[in-house]
Motif scaffolding. Structure first.
Motif, PDB file in Angstrom:
ATOM      1  N   GLU A   5       0.810  -1.215   0.000  1.00 14.93           N
ATOM      2  CA  GLU A   5       0.000   0.000   0.000  1.00 14.93           C
ATOM      3  C   GLU A   5       0.848   1.272   0.000  1.00 14.93           C
ATOM      4  O   GLU A   5       0.533   2.239  -0.696  1.00 14.93           O
ATOM      5  N   ARG A  36       2.129   1.857  -3.494  1.00 15.89           N
ATOM      6  CA  ARG A  36       1.043   2.321  -4.355  1.00 15.89           C
ATOM      7  C   ARG A  36       0.753   3.800  -4.116  1.00 15.89           C
ATOM      8  O   ARG A  36       0.531   4.559  -5.054  1.00 15.89           O
ATOM      9  N   GLN A  37       0.743   4.188  -2.857  1.00 12.01           N
ATOM     10  CA  GLN A  37       0.450   5.572  -2.526  1.00 12.01           C
ATOM     11  C   GLN A  37       1.522   6.507  -3.080  1.00 12.01           C
ATOM     12  O   GLN A  37       1.205   7.539  -3.663  1.00 12.01           O
ATOM     13  N   LEU A  96       3.548   5.959  -5.634  1.00 14.00           N
ATOM     14  CA  LEU A  96       3.432   5.979  -7.097  1.00 14.00           C
ATOM     15  C   LEU A  96       2.224   6.795  -7.552  1.00 14.00           C
ATOM     16  O   LEU A  96       2.301   7.545  -8.530  1.00 14.00           O
ATOM     17  N   THR A  97       1.124   6.681  -6.834  1.00 20.40           N
ATOM     18  CA  THR A  97      -0.072   7.455  -7.179  1.00 20.40           C
ATOM     19  C   THR A  97       0.181   8.943  -7.013  1.00 20.40           C
ATOM     20  O   THR A  97      -0.204   9.760  -7.862  1.00 20.40           O
ATOM     21  N   GLU A  98       0.848   9.327  -5.926  1.00 16.95           N
ATOM     22  CA  GLU A  98       1.177  10.738  -5.714  1.00 16.95           C
ATOM     23  C   GLU A  98       2.101  11.256  -6.812  1.00 16.95           C
ATOM     24  O   GLU A  98       1.921  12.377  -7.302  1.00 16.95           O
ATOM     25  N   GLU A  99       3.085  10.459  -7.201  1.00 14.23           N
ATOM     26  CA  GLU A  99       3.984  10.864  -8.284  1.00 14.23           C
ATOM     27  C   GLU A  99       3.218  11.034  -9.594  1.00 14.23           C
ATOM     28  O   GLU A  99       3.454  11.988 -10.329  1.00 14.23           O
ATOM     29  N   LEU A 100       2.302  10.119  -9.867  1.00 12.87           N
ATOM     30  CA  LEU A 100       1.498  10.223 -11.084  1.00 12.87           C
ATOM     31  C   LEU A 100       0.644  11.485 -11.058  1.00 12.87           C
ATOM     32  O   LEU A 100       0.559  12.209 -12.053  1.00 12.87           O
ATOM     33  N   HIS A 101       0.035  11.768  -9.918  1.00  8.95           N
ATOM     34  CA  HIS A 101      -0.770  12.996  -9.798  1.00  8.95           C
ATOM     35  C   HIS A 101       0.085  14.236 -10.049  1.00  8.95           C
ATOM     36  O   HIS A 101      -0.361  15.168 -10.737  1.00  8.95           O
TER      37      HIS A 101
END
Length: 160
Positions: free
Chosen positions: A117, A120-121, A123-128
């Protein structure tokens, strides 16, 4: 300004090192802009994070050689103990392995290695962040969609 001077100098040193040495040194091209001695975050943590991101993104792959402690410390103008500490943390996380006489390489990782988790968090923040920068720079959602389609059909995607 000092952080920029440090980064620019380090980038030049790494660029020269990449040009003057074998292919395995090409992995250093991305690390310098990620190291900021004035950020308040210990340098060994910044190095650990930079290498972890590179492994997660596929910039560094299984079997890729990392620079020696001495060489990386010299290039980035760091104490060897700083690089040693970062490499030790990466070994503890199972991302790299060091063998006497063989050097330090990226471990063979399964696709599920980064599926926890916290990863994932991050990577998600980097994508955002990337998506936000793309939109602010004037790209449209259609442009971004097209880039995603190009990526999914690229050789880079096939290698995954």
């Amino acid at each position: 300004m000092k952080a920029l001077d440090f980064t620019y100098h380090s980038y030049q040193c790494i660029s020269n090192m990449i040009q003057d040495s074998t292919d395995d040194w090409g992995v250093l091209d991305w690390i310098t802009p990620q190291i900021n001695p004035h950020s308040g975050i210990p340098i060994y943590i910044q190095l650990t994070q930079a290498f972890t991101r590179a492994i997660q993104r596929g910039t560094l792959r299984s079997g890729d050689a990392l620079p020696t402690v001495r060489r990386l410390a010299s290039t980035l103008r760091l104490a060897p103990n700083t690089v040693t500490r970062a490499y030790s943390e990466l070994q503890r996380q199972g991302l790299i392995e060091s063998r006497a006489g063989a050097g330090t390489t990226v471990c063979a990782l399964t696709a599920t290695h980064f599926i926890d988790e916290a990863s994932r968090q991050v990577l998600t923040e980097e994508l955002h962040d990337v998506l936000h920068r793309m939109l602010v720079s004037g790209m449209t959602m259609q442009d971004i969609d097209e880039l995603c389609k190009q990526f999914t059909t690229s050789k880079r995607m096939e290698a995954l």
